[in-house]
Every structure is written in structure tokens, then in C-alpha cells.
Design a protein around this motif. Structure first.
Motif, mmCIF file in Angstrom:
data_model
loop_
_atom_site.group_PDB
_atom_site.id
_atom_site.type_symbol
_atom_site.label_atom_id
_atom_site.label_comp_id
_atom_site.label_asym_id
_atom_site.label_seq_id
_atom_site.Cartn_x
_atom_site.Cartn_y
_atom_site.Cartn_z
ATOM 1 N N GLU A 109 -6.698 -24.933 5.954
ATOM 2 C CA GLU A 109 -6.061 -23.631 5.677
ATOM 3 C C GLU A 109 -5.837 -23.597 4.498
ATOM 4 O O GLU A 109 -5.672 -22.315 3.592
ATOM 5 C CB GLU A 109 -5.139 -23.424 6.643
ATOM 6 N N CYS A 110 -5.016 -24.680 3.817
ATOM 7 C CA CYS A 110 -4.436 -24.679 2.578
ATOM 8 C C CYS A 110 -5.492 -24.452 1.588
ATOM 9 O O CYS A 110 -5.723 -23.934 0.395
ATOM 10 C CB CYS A 110 -3.736 -25.935 2.344
ATOM 11 N N VAL A 111 -6.676 -25.541 1.807
ATOM 12 C CA VAL A 111 -7.721 -25.301 0.645
ATOM 13 C C VAL A 111 -8.329 -23.884 0.680
ATOM 14 O O VAL A 111 -8.690 -23.452 -0.445
ATOM 15 C CB VAL A 111 -9.001 -26.245 1.269
ATOM 16 N N ASN A 112 -8.465 -23.099 1.839
ATOM 17 C CA ASN A 112 -8.874 -22.006 1.978
ATOM 18 C C ASN A 112 -7.818 -21.162 1.201
ATOM 19 O O ASN A 112 -8.504 -20.058 0.426
ATOM 20 C CB ASN A 112 -9.235 -21.384 3.437
ATOM 21 N N ALA A 113 -6.701 -21.248 1.210
ATOM 22 C CA ALA A 113 -5.663 -20.342 0.703
ATOM 23 C C ALA A 113 -5.944 -20.722 -0.824
ATOM 24 O O ALA A 113 -5.791 -19.460 -1.718
ATOM 25 C CB ALA A 113 -4.358 -20.485 1.113
ATOM 26 N N SER A 114 -5.853 -22.010 -1.312
ATOM 27 C CA SER A 114 -5.785 -22.036 -2.739
ATOM 28 C C SER A 114 -6.954 -21.608 -3.412
ATOM 29 O O SER A 114 -6.891 -21.417 -4.827
ATOM 30 C CB SER A 114 -5.717 -23.613 -3.038
ATOM 31 N N ILE A 136 -1.563 -16.830 -0.501
ATOM 32 C CA ILE A 136 -1.584 -16.174 0.754
ATOM 33 C C ILE A 136 -3.053 -16.373 1.196
ATOM 34 O O ILE A 136 -3.918 -16.730 0.524
ATOM 35 C CB ILE A 136 -1.420 -14.662 0.601
ATOM 36 N N LYS A 137 -3.201 -16.486 2.475
ATOM 37 C CA LYS A 137 -4.648 -16.509 2.982
ATOM 38 C C LYS A 137 -5.520 -15.465 2.716
ATOM 39 O O LYS A 137 -5.013 -14.099 2.715
ATOM 40 C CB LYS A 137 -4.682 -16.703 4.527
ATOM 41 N N ARG A 138 -6.661 -15.444 2.440
ATOM 42 C CA ARG A 138 -7.440 -14.624 2.182
ATOM 43 C C ARG A 138 -8.252 -13.492 3.306
ATOM 44 O O ARG A 138 -8.298 -14.208 4.335
ATOM 45 C CB ARG A 138 -8.915 -15.089 1.354
ATOM 46 N N THR A 139 -7.988 -12.175 3.059
ATOM 47 C CA THR A 139 -8.507 -11.462 4.208
ATOM 48 C C THR A 139 -9.194 -10.035 3.600
ATOM 49 O O THR A 139 -8.672 -9.940 2.179
ATOM 50 C CB THR A 139 -7.449 -10.890 5.017
ATOM 51 N N LYS A 140 -10.179 -9.563 4.003
ATOM 52 C CA LYS A 140 -10.732 -8.370 3.393
ATOM 53 C C LYS A 140 -9.702 -7.281 2.947
ATOM 54 O O LYS A 140 -9.629 -6.749 1.997
ATOM 55 C CB LYS A 140 -11.731 -7.763 4.229
ATOM 56 N N ARG A 141 -8.372 -7.211 3.956
ATOM 57 C CA ARG A 141 -7.407 -6.213 3.601
ATOM 58 C C ARG A 141 -6.691 -6.599 2.259
ATOM 59 O O ARG A 141 -6.377 -5.492 1.477
ATOM 60 C CB ARG A 141 -6.707 -6.155 4.864
ATOM 61 N N CYS A 142 -6.309 -7.741 2.440
ATOM 62 C CA CYS A 142 -5.331 -8.166 1.293
ATOM 63 C C CYS A 142 -6.139 -8.183 -0.194
ATOM 64 O O CYS A 142 -5.560 -7.686 -0.997
ATOM 65 C CB CYS A 142 -4.597 -9.630 1.317
ATOM 66 N N ASN A 143 -7.326 -8.425 -0.215
ATOM 67 C CA ASN A 143 -8.381 -8.599 -1.326
ATOM 68 C C ASN A 143 -8.325 -6.937 -1.733
ATOM 69 O O ASN A 143 -8.281 -6.753 -3.205
ATOM 70 C CB ASN A 143 -9.696 -9.086 -0.996
ATOM 71 N N THR A 150 -1.152 -7.381 -10.024
ATOM 72 C CA THR A 150 -0.194 -8.274 -8.892
ATOM 73 C C THR A 150 -0.802 -9.698 -8.865
ATOM 74 O O THR A 150 0.011 -10.380 -7.984
ATOM 75 C CB THR A 150 -0.034 -7.725 -7.557
ATOM 76 N N LEU A 151 -2.007 -10.133 -9.100
ATOM 77 C CA LEU A 151 -2.426 -11.279 -8.635
ATOM 78 C C LEU A 151 -2.093 -12.333 -9.619
ATOM 79 O O LEU A 151 -1.695 -12.113 -10.794
ATOM 80 C CB LEU A 151 -4.038 -11.062 -8.718
ATOM 81 N N THR A 152 -1.651 -13.470 -9.151
ATOM 82 C CA THR A 152 -1.337 -14.590 -9.868
ATOM 83 C C THR A 152 -2.014 -15.923 -9.493
ATOM 84 O O THR A 152 -2.654 -15.975 -8.635
ATOM 85 C CB THR A 152 0.325 -14.938 -9.520
ATOM 86 N N ALA A 153 -2.170 -16.712 -10.810
ATOM 87 C CA ALA A 153 -2.860 -18.203 -10.458
ATOM 88 C C ALA A 153 -2.230 -18.977 -9.385
ATOM 89 O O ALA A 153 -0.787 -18.642 -9.123
ATOM 90 C CB ALA A 153 -2.946 -18.828 -11.734
ATOM 91 N N PRO A 154 -2.932 -19.721 -8.752
ATOM 92 C CA PRO A 154 -2.364 -20.551 -7.472
ATOM 93 C C PRO A 154 -1.342 -21.638 -8.275
ATOM 94 O O PRO A 154 -1.790 -22.018 -9.291
ATOM 95 C CB PRO A 154 -3.528 -21.298 -6.935
ATOM 96 N N THR A 155 -0.414 -21.671 -7.629
ATOM 97 C CA THR A 155 0.823 -22.834 -7.968
ATOM 98 C C THR A 155 0.643 -23.982 -7.258
ATOM 99 O O THR A 155 1.385 -25.088 -7.684
ATOM 100 C CB THR A 155 1.974 -22.283 -8.251
ATOM 101 N N ALA A 156 0.321 -24.145 -6.090
ATOM 102 C CA ALA A 156 0.376 -25.387 -5.251
ATOM 103 C C ALA A 156 -1.133 -25.739 -5.122
ATOM 104 O O ALA A 156 -2.284 -25.050 -4.770
ATOM 105 C CB ALA A 156 1.046 -24.923 -3.974
ATOM 106 N N ARG A 157 -1.212 -27.035 -4.997
ATOM 107 C CA ARG A 157 -2.649 -27.749 -4.522
ATOM 108 C C ARG A 157 -2.338 -28.966 -3.645
ATOM 109 O O ARG A 157 -1.382 -29.704 -3.553
ATOM 110 C CB ARG A 157 -3.184 -28.482 -5.916
ATOM 111 N N THR A 158 -3.554 -28.881 -2.760
ATOM 112 C CA THR A 158 -3.333 -29.999 -1.504
ATOM 113 C C THR A 158 -4.472 -31.002 -1.970
ATOM 114 O O THR A 158 -5.612 -30.609 -2.145
ATOM 115 C CB THR A 158 -3.422 -29.268 -0.093
ATOM 116 N N TYR A 159 -4.051 -32.370 -1.515
ATOM 117 C CA TYR A 159 -4.951 -33.215 -1.687
ATOM 118 C C TYR A 159 -4.811 -34.294 -0.420
ATOM 119 O O TYR A 159 -3.885 -34.564 -0.412
ATOM 120 C CB TYR A 159 -4.650 -34.007 -2.994
#
Length: 319
Positions: A109-114, A136-143, A150-159
């Protein structure tokens, strides 16, 4: 990636595995036989690359990733079957860094969100571990809802870093069977083995291993820089003196991944400037899916995932 000098007698042996500016050529073995590996790499105690794509038949190469022409992605449909498995995860946000253990589903889910749409509201997948991370997680509604302003670049990365294969479900373990080379070249036993999954760029700081290491790339591209044991010790000592610390080279912690030590180590290892006194001591290799690199015991090394999309690796430490 640095280097002005090549070993003239070995220029012809530099391949796509190795930077065109390689300082010290890493031998590409003529074949992947146990005898050749044992004689020219393991017993010789020098880094060596296996012939190109020697490990492309590992099931994980085909099952874990989606081969999009533009961007490599995880096969979430397949991996989610094992979503309840607990795995170690590194989460970084600018200069902040933390390690946690969560389910594989959490990581997916983190990878999908990022890799989806971002806004300024904190997301439950990051905020509990890295303050002020936004996703935030991607959905058609939020896109459709958020405007570009209002969009910002991702700030967190998971490994997913150094996940012990022995701790994974049997189905995933079957996807990364132990190579014959590992079982036959030494004493036949495995000290440990790990999985590494994360979107590029990924980074593993300079360190050394207590056992020989076979490192195999499953997806994406990674660049490995290596140093002989005495050179690695000198780099480590210089960094400790520079930052006024006295850490042990054999007991490494999160200090390598943030703050002054991270910056100093990265500068000494990855700085291509001619002023870098260790520039001529670097061995470098670039690995793509199916490629394998032998790292001898005690050789210091640092690894970067480069390019776009997902990178995946597996390694076995053996005796």
C-alpha cells in the motif's frame, strides 16, 4: 561513474555491467560453472560478475514484477497473496529515517501511495512513522477532485530492506531458490539471505559483510561500488574523524542512514570529483535483472538503485 583511468590491459573486458569510466575492472566470469566460480572468484577472494542474465530464470524475476516498457512495478496481485507476512521496512522522509516491522500488505500500500496522487494531508501509512510525511492512496475520485495547484511531490519513501528469506512464507521462498554456486562453492551452508524491494532511488551505505555474498538483481538497475578491506577501513576511519564520532565498523545502526554520517559516507564513496582521495580505489559494477555479483568477505560496498520504477534484489551470505 567516476574514474579518469582505466586498466589498459583490461579495457576490452569492460562491459555493460561496468561503468564506461570504470577504475578497476571487475572480471566477468567466462561461464557460471561451480569450478570457474570457485577458482576465479571465491578462492581468489576478488569481486566477480557472473555471465549476463545468469539468474534470469529465478521465479521471482517473472512473478514479482510487471514488465512495463516505461516503469517496472510490483505484481501486487501476486504478492498480496502473502500480505500477512511481517517484513522489515525502512521509511525515509528527507533527513528523517526510521525502521519498522509491518505486514507485506502495508508495504504494498505504501508503494502504491508513493506512486500515486499526493496532497498536503497526512496519510495513515506514513504519518505514524515519519512526521509530516504527505501521501494519499490513489482513487479515481481524489484524482478528479484535486487541482494541479494542490498536488505536492511525495515526501516519504519505503524500502523493504534485508528481509530474511527464511522468515518469508514458503511460496515466496520457493521463488528465490538457493543457487547451486552458493551451495557448492564453500562449505555448503547459508549464513543468511535477504530480499530488497523499493522504488528507485534506493540507497545502502558503505559497509562490510562477515561472510562471502552473492548478490542477484531481480528487477530494475543497481550500481555497486566496492573497496578492498584496507581501503574501506580507511574511508570509515576518515568519516568517523570528520564527524567527530567513534562508531564501530562491525556494529552499524541507523546513524548510517541519516545525518552527518550518511552525508559523509556518501560523499567519500559516490563523489566523482578528482579531489576524492579514494577515487582510484573504486571497483564498480552495474546490475540489471538476472545479473549476479560476487562480493568477497570483508570487501566494503555501497549500493544505489537507479533509474525509474521498482528495483528488486536478493542476496545470500554463505560460508
Amino acid at each position: 561513474m567516476l574514474a579518469r583511468r582505466t586498466l589498459r590491459s583490461r579495457v576490452a573486458k569492460c562491459s555493460t555491467y561496468i561503468s564506461t569510466r570504470c577504475l578497476s575492472s571487475i572480471t566477468i566470469l567466462p561461464d557460471a560453472s561451480v569450478q570457474t566460480f570457485r577458482e576465479q572468484a571465491f578462492a581468489a577472494d576478488v569481486p566477480a560478475l557472473l555471465p549476463r542474465k545468469s539468474f534470469e530464470d529465478l521465479p521471482a524475476v517473472q512473478k514479482w514484477f510487471l514488465k512495463d516498457p516505461i516503469r517496472i512495478a510490483l505484481n501486487r496481485s501476486y504478492l498480496s497473496r502473502y500480505g500477512s507476512a511481517i517484513v522489515p521496512i525502512e521509511i525515509s522522509n528527507n533527513e528523517q529515517f526510521s525502521r519498522t516491522e509491518q505486514s507485506l500488505s502495508f508495504f504494498l500500500e505504501c508503494v502504491n501511495a508513493s506512486s500515486s496522487t499526493f496532497d498536503t494531508r497526512p496519510n495513515r501509512y506514513f504519518s505514524a512513522y515519519v512526521p509530516n510525511a504527505r501521501a494519499i492512496k490513489r482513487t479515481k475520485r481524489c484524482n478528479d477532485f484535486f487541482s494541479a495547484s494542490t498536488l505536492t511531490a511525495p515526501t516519504a519513501r519505503t524500502y523493504l530492506a534485508q528481509a530474511a528469506i527464511a522468515d518469508l512464507p514458503q511460496g515466496l521462498r520457493d521463488d528465490v531458490p538457493i543457487p547451486k554456486l552458493v551451495l557448492a562453492a564453500g562449505k555448503g551452508d547459508i549464513y543468511d539471505s535477504s530480499i530488497w524491494l523499493g522504488e528507485a532511488p534506493t540507497y545502502t551505505p558503505l559497509h562490510r559483510d562477515p561472510n562471502p555474498n552473492l548478490f542477484v538483481q531481480l528487477a530494475g538497475t543497481k550500481v555497486v561500488r566496492l573497496f578492498r578491506p584496507n581501503i574501506g577501513r580507511s574511508i570509515f576511519a576518515k568519516v568517523q574523524e570528520k564527524i567527530g564520532a567513534s562508531a564501530s565498523a562491525t556494529m552499524r545502526g541507523e546513524e548510517m542512514m541519516r545525518g552527518a554520517e550518511k552525508k559523509a559516507l556518501e560523499e567519500e564513496v559516490w563523489n566523482d570529483n578528482e579531489a576524492n582521495e579514494f577515487r582510484t580505489a573504486i571497483w564498480e559494477a552495474e546490475l540489471s535483472a538476472g545479473d549476479g555479483l560476487f562480493i568477497p568477505k570483508g570487501w566494503w560496498h555501497s549500493v544505489k538503485g537507479v533509474g525509474a520504477g521498482m528495483t528488486g534484489s536478493v542476496n545470500w551470505w554463505f560460508r
